[in-house]
Write an enzyme that holds these catalytic residues in place. Structure first.
Site, mmCIF file in Angstrom:
data_model
loop_
_atom_site.group_PDB
_atom_site.id
_atom_site.type_symbol
_atom_site.label_atom_id
_atom_site.label_comp_id
_atom_site.label_asym_id
_atom_site.label_seq_id
_atom_site.Cartn_x
_atom_site.Cartn_y
_atom_site.Cartn_z
ATOM 1 N N VAL A 215 11.052 -2.920 -5.228
ATOM 2 C CA VAL A 215 10.704 -4.341 -5.182
ATOM 3 C C VAL A 215 11.677 -5.138 -6.051
ATOM 4 C CG1 VAL A 215 8.928 -6.071 -5.710
ATOM 5 C CG2 VAL A 215 8.291 -3.942 -4.571
ATOM 6 N N ARG B 53 -4.468 -9.577 -10.930
ATOM 7 C CA ARG B 53 -5.010 -10.189 -9.708
ATOM 8 C C ARG B 53 -6.477 -10.588 -9.843
ATOM 9 N NH1 ARG B 53 -2.339 -6.109 -5.411
ATOM 10 N NH2 ARG B 53 -0.173 -6.699 -5.753
ATOM 11 N N CYS C 267 0.392 -6.283 -0.531
ATOM 12 C CA CYS C 267 1.147 -6.337 0.726
ATOM 13 C C CYS C 267 0.286 -6.013 1.941
ATOM 14 C CB CYS C 267 2.325 -5.370 0.660
ATOM 15 S SG CYS C 267 1.833 -3.706 0.185
ATOM 16 N N GLN D 272 0.718 1.617 7.123
ATOM 17 C CA GLN D 272 1.600 1.080 6.092
ATOM 18 C C GLN D 272 2.898 1.881 5.912
ATOM 19 O OE1 GLN D 272 -2.216 -0.747 3.672
ATOM 20 N NE2 GLN D 272 -0.424 -0.165 2.487
ATOM 21 N N GLU E 155 -5.762 1.177 -2.215
ATOM 22 C CA GLU E 155 -5.346 0.182 -1.223
ATOM 23 C C GLU E 155 -6.515 -0.387 -0.423
ATOM 24 O OE1 GLU E 155 -1.395 -1.342 -0.041
ATOM 25 O OE2 GLU E 155 -2.249 -0.336 -1.769
ATOM 26 N N ARG F 69 -0.845 5.765 5.631
ATOM 27 C CA ARG F 69 0.611 5.756 5.458
ATOM 28 C C ARG F 69 1.251 6.362 6.708
ATOM 29 N NH1 ARG F 69 2.698 2.699 1.875
ATOM 30 N NH2 ARG F 69 1.870 3.709 0.005
ATOM 31 N N HIS G 214 4.123 -3.365 7.611
ATOM 32 C CA HIS G 214 2.722 -2.942 7.658
ATOM 33 C C HIS G 214 2.084 -3.547 8.912
ATOM 34 C CE1 HIS G 214 3.238 -1.235 3.816
ATOM 35 N NE2 HIS G 214 2.467 -2.001 3.077
ATOM 36 N N ASN H 185 6.410 -5.696 4.509
ATOM 37 C CA ASN H 185 5.689 -5.427 3.258
ATOM 38 C C ASN H 185 6.487 -5.669 1.982
ATOM 39 O OD1 ASN H 185 6.864 -2.944 4.565
ATOM 40 N ND2 ASN H 185 6.523 -2.132 2.512
ATOM 41 N N THR H 186 7.825 -5.532 2.005
ATOM 42 C CA THR H 186 8.542 -5.801 0.750
ATOM 43 C C THR H 186 9.149 -7.201 0.721
ATOM 44 O OG1 THR H 186 10.667 -4.830 1.401
ATOM 45 C CG2 THR H 186 9.061 -3.354 0.363
#
Length: 348
Positions: free
Chosen positions: A3, A105, A145, A171, A197, A231, A238, A323-324
């Site tokens: 990231v 968060r 994400c 994902q 997740e 995954r 995703h 996702n990134t």
């Protein structure tokens, strides 16, 4: 990490922000960024020349790092408690922190924002500053994400009152900071578990749809979301398969119209990283596909397809997001652009 690299790539030639300082763990400190990354550069594009020779600082030397910058992006690999502590330490040096980490968060006065959905949550920063004793320092975060491929869709459909949602997310491995070279056992494989997740995927949308009351963000009560996160052997992107029950009965045309016309603060303010069209609807039965659609709007848009009536739920659809980019670094950069436009991030 991956990231961090995505931040570096996306900030190359950014019209508002310039990377002047990079800080990491003590083991990378003192090396140039190029040396610190070594052979681990994971982006498709080459490392920007402008950052190669920046000498990495020690992230724990908070005052020293903070004195060099107007604000920081945070994407660190530490425990939740360590991240909470260090992000607040930076905020207390009067340096805003825009975080990609999950640590804050659920801190009640920290805004967790998808700029198109809940830009107004940034107002909670004023209450957070009182708690921290700062005048310009604060922490703001972007959500996980996994929710980016369906939370915006459900937001676009808010007036039809979705009340029950089942989502399964498929994902990409870059969500774990990996490529196929790092994780060969993912080739031709599916792993039906991603730690933490599912809980994030079920709860975070409700916080985004919440409201500010008495200086904190109170999450919404509905819709109820249940989720499975899997995954899959894909590098970036995703995908979500989602089933929805509505209190009001929309037509397919109404649902699609709401998606393609959905916009928010980034579009209205013309922010540099904002997708022109946030959500696209694809008519072909075999779309969205990671191979064809993951880079829609430079990875900042959401692609939706296969919207159809369901026999158990009312409607079902498939969503896809990068996702990134949208899900991590790009989403955080858009948050920083919003904060600058709103006057929260300024030159020191």
């Amino acid at each position: 990490g991956m990231v961090g690299q995505r931040f570096i790539s996306l900030l190359e030639n950014h019209p508002w922000f310039e990377v002047t300082t990079i800080a990491a763990s003590p083991r990378s400190a003192g090396k140039t960024y190029e040396e610190a990354v070594g052979g681990r550069w994971k982006m498709d594009t080459p490392m920007p020349e402008a950052v190669k020779k920046i000498v990495v600082m020690n992230v724990n030397e908070v005052e020293k790092v903070a004195s060099e910058v107007d604000f920081v992006f945070s994407a660190v690999d530490m425990t939740k408690e360590e991240i909470k502590k260090i992000e607040e330490e930076y905020a207390k040096t009067e340096t805003p922190v825009v975080s990609n980490n999950s640590a804050h968060r659920w801190t009640p006065d920290v805004p967790m924002v998808v700029p198109e959905i809940n830009a107004e949550h940034m107002k909670v920063i004023e209450f957070q500053k009182k708690r921290l004793g700062t005048t310009r320092g604060f922490v703001a975060v972007k959500p996980n994400c996994s929710i980016q491929s369906y939370a915006p869709v459900l937001t676009a459909w808010k007036e039809f009152e979705p009340y029950e949602v089942v989502a399964t997310t498929y994902q990409a491995i870059s969500g774990a900071g990996k490529t196929f070279k790092d994780w060969p056992e993912m080739e031709g494989n599916i792993i039906p578990y991603i730690g933490g997740e599912e809980e994030k995927s079920e709860k975070e949308p409700l916080r985004i749809w919440g409201e500010i009351k008495d200086g904190v963000i109170v999450p919404a009560e509905s819709p109820v979301i249940t989720c499975q996160c899997i995954r899959v052997p894909v590098l970036n992107g995703h995908t979500a398969a989602v089933f929805v029950k509505f209190k009001k009965q929309p037509t397919k045309e109404q649902l699609i119209e709401k998606l393609v016309n959905f916009k928010g603060a980034p579009q209205e303010l013309g922010l540099p990283s904002a997708p022109k069209q946030f959500i696209q609807y694809l008519e072909d039965d075999n779309r969205p596909q990671v191979a064809l659609d993951v880079d829609y709007e430079n990875g900042m848009g959401v692609s939706v397809g296969r919207l159809r009536e369901d026999t158990v739920y009312d409607w079902k659809f498939v969503g896809l997001s990068h996702n990134t980019v949208r899900g991590a670094a790009g989403g955080a950069i858009l948050c920083a652009e919003l904060l600058k436009a709103q006057g929260y991030i300024t030159k020191k």
